[in-house]
Design an enzyme around this catalytic site. Sequence first.
Site, mmCIF file in Angstrom:
data_model
loop_
_atom_site.group_PDB
_atom_site.id
_atom_site.type_symbol
_atom_site.label_atom_id
_atom_site.label_comp_id
_atom_site.label_asym_id
_atom_site.label_seq_id
_atom_site.Cartn_x
_atom_site.Cartn_y
_atom_site.Cartn_z
ATOM 1 N N ILE A 105 39.058 101.499 91.192
ATOM 2 C CA ILE A 105 40.411 100.960 90.901
ATOM 3 C C ILE A 105 41.380 101.317 92.020
ATOM 4 C CG2 ILE A 105 40.064 101.025 88.388
ATOM 5 C CD1 ILE A 105 41.520 103.737 88.352
ATOM 6 N N ASP A 106 40.810 101.759 93.180
ATOM 7 C CA ASP A 106 41.645 102.363 94.234
ATOM 8 C C ASP A 106 42.083 101.389 95.328
ATOM 9 O OD1 ASP A 106 38.616 104.027 95.415
ATOM 10 O OD2 ASP A 106 39.344 102.006 95.838
ATOM 11 N N HIS A 121 36.694 96.980 86.782
ATOM 12 C CA HIS A 121 37.488 97.912 85.965
ATOM 13 C C HIS A 121 38.964 97.827 86.322
ATOM 14 C CE1 HIS A 121 33.581 100.446 85.372
ATOM 15 N NE2 HIS A 121 33.560 99.292 84.736
HETATM 16 N N1 APR Z 1 28.503 109.238 99.091
HETATM 17 C C1 APR Z 1 27.645 108.620 98.230
HETATM 18 N N2 APR Z 1 27.588 108.891 96.904
HETATM 19 C C2 APR Z 1 28.435 109.831 96.444
HETATM 20 C C3 APR Z 1 29.348 110.530 97.267
HETATM 21 C C4 APR Z 1 29.371 110.188 98.644
HETATM 22 N N3 APR Z 1 30.203 110.799 99.514
HETATM 23 N N4 APR Z 1 30.045 111.418 96.502
HETATM 24 C C5 APR Z 1 29.578 111.269 95.240
HETATM 25 N N5 APR Z 1 28.606 110.334 95.206
HETATM 26 C C6 APR Z 1 27.845 109.844 94.052
HETATM 27 C C7 APR Z 1 27.632 110.883 92.972
HETATM 28 O O1 APR Z 1 26.412 111.572 93.217
HETATM 29 C C8 APR Z 1 27.560 110.021 91.705
HETATM 30 O O2 APR Z 1 26.218 109.666 91.394
HETATM 31 O O3 APR Z 1 28.621 108.820 93.462
HETATM 32 C C9 APR Z 1 28.326 108.756 92.068
HETATM 33 C C10 APR Z 1 29.652 108.637 91.331
HETATM 34 O O4 APR Z 1 29.353 108.503 89.960
HETATM 35 P P1 APR Z 1 30.546 108.543 88.903
HETATM 36 O O5 APR Z 1 31.415 109.722 89.180
HETATM 37 O O6 APR Z 1 29.890 108.406 87.541
HETATM 38 O O7 APR Z 1 31.401 107.254 89.237
HETATM 39 P P2 APR Z 1 31.060 105.751 88.847
HETATM 40 O O8 APR Z 1 29.586 105.526 88.798
HETATM 41 O O9 APR Z 1 31.858 104.890 89.722
HETATM 42 O O10 APR Z 1 31.660 105.667 87.347
HETATM 43 C C11 APR Z 1 31.640 104.394 86.753
HETATM 44 O O11 APR Z 1 32.880 105.274 84.892
HETATM 45 O O12 APR Z 1 34.544 106.666 84.264
HETATM 46 C C12 APR Z 1 34.230 105.347 84.414
HETATM 47 O O13 APR Z 1 35.636 103.556 84.876
HETATM 48 C C13 APR Z 1 35.116 104.722 85.451
HETATM 49 O O14 APR Z 1 34.521 103.143 87.171
HETATM 50 C C14 APR Z 1 34.167 104.376 86.572
HETATM 51 C C15 APR Z 1 32.838 104.247 85.872
#
Ligand code: APR
Length: 247
Positions: A105-106, A121
Amino acid sequence: MSDDNAIDLAQRIIKDSKRIIALTGAGISVDSGIPDFRSEGGLWERYDPHEYATYDSFLVDPSKFWTMGQELADLILKAQPNEAHIALANLEKTGKLRGVITQNIDNLHQTAGSKNVIELHGNYLRAYCMDCHHEYADNEIHRRVINGEIPPKCDKCGGILKSEAVLFNEPLPEKAMEEAVALCRNCDLMIVIGTSLTVYPAAFLPQLAKNSGAKIILVNLEGTNRDNVADVVLRGRASNIVPRILE
Ligand code: APR
Ligand code: ZN
């Protein structure tokens, strides 16, 4: 598969593909200073999503969301796209990337220059009045929130403003979902970047693309419970790996 072999294989698959799409999550923006949700120190460690980020909790007490929003706004307004966002925008310019489906959402894909960005989202920066539905697209609202106006009120009618960021138990934007499904059905490669693939329906999309005959390249810092869907798994930071495989 060693890193270099995986990188080579990913580069070969990308070179042979013509209708590429990307599916991104919070991990692609971590190297731009925005924490993800579920890693160590992620947003949901500090803010219980049931209390701060569900539609029902927002209706009961919007100041909870906007309190978390105060921190989010600060991070998002300061964040700059990193090399992963920029590499995707450049690939779109070559005509090989059809679009980016993002859970983020950024607004960083748009700031990086991506034109076809499907926001499953929503977008934190856009807001609207819950009463008169007047829309707010500039950052003015977020400055007011950072300065303590929690919840922000409508200039027209005094109603409470809601960010367009989709909350839990809130329906996803229908048009965005339709466009995302169409892209998945017509791609020959999906590059999945920085998502734990734990939130549906976004987490279904790699399987949908695969069922439509596409190859899947997955770039993530940690393992996900859908690594098995990928033809190539690249473990590491998106800002490092994505430019390498797209160069
Ligand atoms: N490079 C690559 N991957 C990364 C990095 C990085 N620098 N830093 C973190 N990650 C990985 C983490 O290991 C994790 O598996 O990115 C993933 C982020 O997962 P989440 O925190 O669950 O985020 P996301 O998958 O986007 O969440 C989906 O959940 O909370 C809701 O609406 C919110 O859009 C979000 C949705
Ligand atoms: Zn209003």
